[in-house]
Design a protein around this motif. Structure first.
Motif, PDB file in Angstrom:
ATOM      1  N   GLU A 158     -89.835  22.517  -9.113  1.00  0.00           N
ATOM      2  CA  GLU A 158     -90.197  21.869  -9.429  1.00  0.00           C
ATOM      3  C   GLU A 158     -89.862  21.184  -9.955  1.00  0.00           C
ATOM      4  OE1 GLU A 158     -94.902  20.221  -8.765  1.00  0.00           O
ATOM      5  OE2 GLU A 158     -94.300  22.327  -8.948  1.00  0.00           O
ATOM      6  N   SER A 159     -90.001  21.863 -11.357  1.00  0.00           N
ATOM      7  CA  SER A 159     -89.908  20.972 -12.331  1.00  0.00           C
ATOM      8  C   SER A 159     -88.416  20.341 -13.018  1.00  0.00           C
ATOM      9  CB  SER A 159     -90.015  21.951 -14.173  1.00  0.00           C
ATOM     10  OG  SER A 159     -90.927  22.924 -13.987  1.00  0.00           O
ATOM     11  N   LEU A 160     -86.497  21.013 -12.145  1.00  0.00           N
ATOM     12  CA  LEU A 160     -85.736  20.742 -12.243  1.00  0.00           C
ATOM     13  C   LEU A 160     -85.524  19.761 -11.508  1.00  0.00           C
ATOM     14  CD1 LEU A 160     -83.048  21.003 -12.910  1.00  0.00           C
ATOM     15  CD2 LEU A 160     -83.171  22.469 -10.970  1.00  0.00           C
ATOM     16  N   LEU A 161     -86.156  19.696 -10.190  1.00  0.00           N
ATOM     17  CA  LEU A 161     -86.173  18.868  -9.412  1.00  0.00           C
ATOM     18  C   LEU A 161     -86.949  16.923 -10.318  1.00  0.00           C
ATOM     19  CD1 LEU A 161     -86.606  19.405  -6.150  1.00  0.00           C
ATOM     20  CD2 LEU A 161     -85.072  19.055  -7.640  1.00  0.00           C
ATOM     21  N   LYS A 162     -87.527  17.295 -10.695  1.00  0.00           N
ATOM     22  CA  LYS A 162     -89.034  16.183 -11.823  1.00  0.00           C
ATOM     23  C   LYS A 162     -87.451  15.535 -12.328  1.00  0.00           C
ATOM     24  CE  LYS A 162     -93.475  17.791 -11.301  1.00  0.00           C
ATOM     25  NZ  LYS A 162     -94.536  18.356 -12.121  1.00  0.00           N
ATOM     26  N   LEU A 163     -87.440  16.554 -13.701  1.00  0.00           N
ATOM     27  CA  LEU A 163     -85.969  16.014 -14.093  1.00  0.00           C
ATOM     28  C   LEU A 163     -84.837  14.921 -13.722  1.00  0.00           C
ATOM     29  CD1 LEU A 163     -85.250  19.563 -16.764  1.00  0.00           C
ATOM     30  CD2 LEU A 163     -86.261  17.253 -17.399  1.00  0.00           C
ATOM     31  N   ALA A 164     -83.658  15.847 -12.130  1.00  0.00           N
ATOM     32  CA  ALA A 164     -83.808  14.871 -11.841  1.00  0.00           C
ATOM     33  C   ALA A 164     -84.184  13.649 -12.009  1.00  0.00           C
ATOM     34  CB  ALA A 164     -83.060  15.378 -10.611  1.00  0.00           C
ATOM     35  N   TYR A 165     -85.167  13.829 -10.845  1.00  0.00           N
ATOM     36  CA  TYR A 165     -85.517  11.848 -10.658  1.00  0.00           C
ATOM     37  C   TYR A 165     -85.901  11.307 -11.781  1.00  0.00           C
ATOM     38  CZ  TYR A 165     -89.348   9.143  -8.816  1.00  0.00           C
ATOM     39  OH  TYR A 165     -89.917   7.756  -8.421  1.00  0.00           O
ATOM     40  N   PHE A 166     -86.363  12.172 -13.161  1.00  0.00           N
ATOM     41  CA  PHE A 166     -86.401  11.084 -14.345  1.00  0.00           C
ATOM     42  C   PHE A 166     -85.157  10.925 -14.823  1.00  0.00           C
ATOM     43  CE2 PHE A 166     -85.671  10.942 -19.108  1.00  0.00           C
ATOM     44  CZ  PHE A 166     -86.872   9.898 -18.976  1.00  0.00           C
ATOM     45  N   PHE A 167     -84.297  11.085 -14.691  1.00  0.00           N
ATOM     46  CA  PHE A 167     -82.633  10.495 -14.606  1.00  0.00           C
ATOM     47  C   PHE A 167     -82.084   9.831 -13.850  1.00  0.00           C
ATOM     48  CE2 PHE A 167     -82.984  13.935 -17.896  1.00  0.00           C
ATOM     49  CZ  PHE A 167     -82.860  13.821 -19.383  1.00  0.00           C
ATOM     50  N   ASN A 168     -82.841   9.614 -12.542  1.00  0.00           N
ATOM     51  CA  ASN A 168     -82.233   8.929 -11.530  1.00  0.00           C
ATOM     52  C   ASN A 168     -81.484   9.779 -10.699  1.00  0.00           C
ATOM     53  OD1 ASN A 168     -82.485   6.593  -9.784  1.00  0.00           O
ATOM     54  ND2 ASN A 168     -80.714   5.518 -10.454  1.00  0.00           N
ATOM     55  N   ARG A 169     -81.239  10.654 -10.945  1.00  0.00           N
ATOM     56  CA  ARG A 169     -80.146  12.190 -10.133  1.00  0.00           C
ATOM     57  C   ARG A 169     -80.438  13.266  -9.043  1.00  0.00           C
ATOM     58  NH1 ARG A 169     -75.829  11.466 -13.511  1.00  0.00           N
ATOM     59  NH2 ARG A 169     -74.426  12.253 -11.751  1.00  0.00           N
ATOM     60  N   LEU A 170     -81.852  12.039  -8.427  1.00  0.00           N
ATOM     61  CA  LEU A 170     -82.283  13.287  -7.478  1.00  0.00           C
ATOM     62  C   LEU A 170     -81.784  13.351  -6.179  1.00  0.00           C
ATOM     63  CD1 LEU A 170     -84.721  14.772  -6.673  1.00  0.00           C
ATOM     64  CD2 LEU A 170     -86.127  12.815  -6.175  1.00  0.00           C
ATOM     65  N   GLU A 171     -81.081  11.986  -5.679  1.00  0.00           N
ATOM     66  CA  GLU A 171     -79.455  12.073  -4.738  1.00  0.00           C
ATOM     67  C   GLU A 171     -78.713  12.917  -5.536  1.00  0.00           C
ATOM     68  OE1 GLU A 171     -79.979  10.471  -2.011  1.00  0.00           O
ATOM     69  OE2 GLU A 171     -81.715   9.924  -2.588  1.00  0.00           O
ATOM     70  N   ASP A 172     -78.512  13.087  -6.166  1.00  0.00           N
ATOM     71  CA  ASP A 172     -77.341  14.453  -6.692  1.00  0.00           C
ATOM     72  C   ASP A 172     -77.837  15.670  -5.884  1.00  0.00           C
ATOM     73  OD1 ASP A 172     -76.546  12.982  -7.833  1.00  0.00           O
ATOM     74  OD2 ASP A 172     -76.371  13.313  -9.806  1.00  0.00           O
ATOM     75  N   PHE A 173     -78.881  16.483  -5.489  1.00  0.00           N
ATOM     76  CA  PHE A 173     -79.011  17.352  -4.698  1.00  0.00           C
ATOM     77  C   PHE A 173     -79.407  17.246  -3.658  1.00  0.00           C
ATOM     78  CE2 PHE A 173     -80.819  17.523  -9.027  1.00  0.00           C
ATOM     79  CZ  PHE A 173     -80.567  19.131  -9.241  1.00  0.00           C
ATOM     80  N   THR A 174     -79.266  16.200  -2.552  1.00  0.00           N
ATOM     81  CA  THR A 174     -78.509  16.040  -1.046  1.00  0.00           C
ATOM     82  C   THR A 174     -77.906  16.524  -0.346  1.00  0.00           C
ATOM     83  OG1 THR A 174     -79.901  13.658  -1.528  1.00  0.00           O
ATOM     84  CG2 THR A 174     -78.726  13.946   0.865  1.00  0.00           C
ATOM     85  N   PRO A 175     -76.391  16.779  -0.380  1.00  0.00           N
ATOM     86  CA  PRO A 175     -75.977  18.060  -0.280  1.00  0.00           C
ATOM     87  C   PRO A 175     -75.886  19.044  -0.115  1.00  0.00           C
ATOM     88  CG  PRO A 175     -74.946  17.118  -2.177  1.00  0.00           C
ATOM     89  CD  PRO A 175     -76.141  16.788  -1.991  1.00  0.00           C
ATOM     90  N   VAL A 176     -77.133  19.869  -1.104  1.00  0.00           N
ATOM     91  CA  VAL A 176     -77.203  21.640  -1.133  1.00  0.00           C
ATOM     92  C   VAL A 176     -77.864  21.719  -0.360  1.00  0.00           C
ATOM     93  CG1 VAL A 176     -79.312  22.196  -2.420  1.00  0.00           C
ATOM     94  CG2 VAL A 176     -77.893  20.294  -3.952  1.00  0.00           C
ATOM     95  N   PHE A 177     -77.197  22.462   0.304  1.00  0.00           N
ATOM     96  CA  PHE A 177     -77.705  23.203   1.574  1.00  0.00           C
ATOM     97  C   PHE A 177     -77.313  22.546   2.728  1.00  0.00           C
ATOM     98  CE2 PHE A 177     -80.138  25.601  -1.256  1.00  0.00           C
ATOM     99  CZ  PHE A 177     -79.761  26.686  -1.579  1.00  0.00           C
ATOM    100  N   GLN A 178     -76.371  21.504   3.090  1.00  0.00           N
ATOM    101  CA  GLN A 178     -76.621  20.518   3.646  1.00  0.00           C
ATOM    102  C   GLN A 178     -75.810  21.446   5.023  1.00  0.00           C
ATOM    103  OE1 GLN A 178     -74.245  16.880   3.415  1.00  0.00           O
ATOM    104  NE2 GLN A 178     -74.810  16.303   5.258  1.00  0.00           N
ATOM    105  N   ILE A 179     -76.186  21.641   6.723  1.00  0.00           N
ATOM    106  CA  ILE A 179     -75.177  22.017   7.320  1.00  0.00           C
ATOM    107  C   ILE A 179     -74.111  21.363   8.070  1.00  0.00           C
ATOM    108  CG2 ILE A 179     -76.362  22.414   9.989  1.00  0.00           C
ATOM    109  CD1 ILE A 179     -77.743  24.209   8.100  1.00  0.00           C
ATOM    110  N   ASP A 180     -72.979  22.043   8.097  1.00  0.00           N
ATOM    111  CA  ASP A 180     -72.173  21.231   8.250  1.00  0.00           C
ATOM    112  C   ASP A 180     -72.422  20.763   9.856  1.00  0.00           C
ATOM    113  OD1 ASP A 180     -70.976  20.955   5.579  1.00  0.00           O
ATOM    114  OD2 ASP A 180     -70.141  23.146   6.336  1.00  0.00           O
ATOM    115  N   ALA A 181     -71.832  19.297  10.561  1.00  0.00           N
ATOM    116  CA  ALA A 181     -71.882  19.225  11.571  1.00  0.00           C
ATOM    117  C   ALA A 181     -70.969  19.942  12.248  1.00  0.00           C
ATOM    118  CB  ALA A 181     -71.001  17.681  11.846  1.00  0.00           C
ATOM    119  N   ASP A 182     -71.080  20.071  13.928  1.00  0.00           N
ATOM    120  CA  ASP A 182     -70.800  21.188  14.675  1.00  0.00           C
ATOM    121  C   ASP A 182     -68.868  20.598  15.312  1.00  0.00           C
ATOM    122  OD1 ASP A 182     -69.559  22.862  16.825  1.00  0.00           O
ATOM    123  OD2 ASP A 182     -71.103  22.323  18.350  1.00  0.00           O
ATOM    124  N   LEU A 183     -68.515  21.250  14.661  1.00  0.00           N
ATOM    125  CA  LEU A 183     -66.697  21.023  14.243  1.00  0.00           C
ATOM    126  C   LEU A 183     -66.232  20.719  16.053  1.00  0.00           C
ATOM    127  CD1 LEU A 183     -64.983  21.251  11.453  1.00  0.00           C
ATOM    128  CD2 LEU A 183     -66.390  18.700  12.377  1.00  0.00           C
TER     129      LEU A 183
END
Length: 95
Positions: free
Chosen positions: A58-83
């Motif tokens: 939670e604190s790490l995400l708050k820091l990311a939000y403060f620095f306008n970098r929250l979107e950097d977490f979007t690809p974390v654990f992203q499920i790959d499309a079924d190829l």
């Protein structure tokens, strides 16, 4: 990095995150105390993070939000499309 493994260890990723947050904080000329007040993360948490790398998600995400970098977490654990469906388009059985 591990001597025999190209993948980073959790400790290495943690240290990279610490370095990146410190770099962003120092680039903006913000003290740990000011970052605490403006981000909503306790001063102790910021100090501990920059010293040991330990921080709550939670604190790490708050820091990311403060620095306008929250979107950097979007690809974390992203499920790959079924190829599989794409592979079927090019299989010799369907031609």
């Amino acid at each position: 990095m591990s001597k025999y493994n190209a993948l980073k260890t959790p400790a290495e990723v943690m240290q990279e995150l610490v370095g990146k947050i410190q770099e962003l904080r120092k680039k903006d000329k913000i003290s740990q105390l000011e970052l605490s007040k403006r981000s909503g993360v306790s001063f102790g948490s910021i100090k501990r993070f920059e010293t040991t790398g330990q921080i709550s998600l939670e604190s790490l995400l708050k820091l990311a939000y403060f620095f306008n970098r929250l979107e950097d977490f979007t690809p974390v654990f992203q499920i790959d499309a079924d190829l599989g469906s794409v592979e079927k388009l090019f299989s010799s059985k369907t031609r």
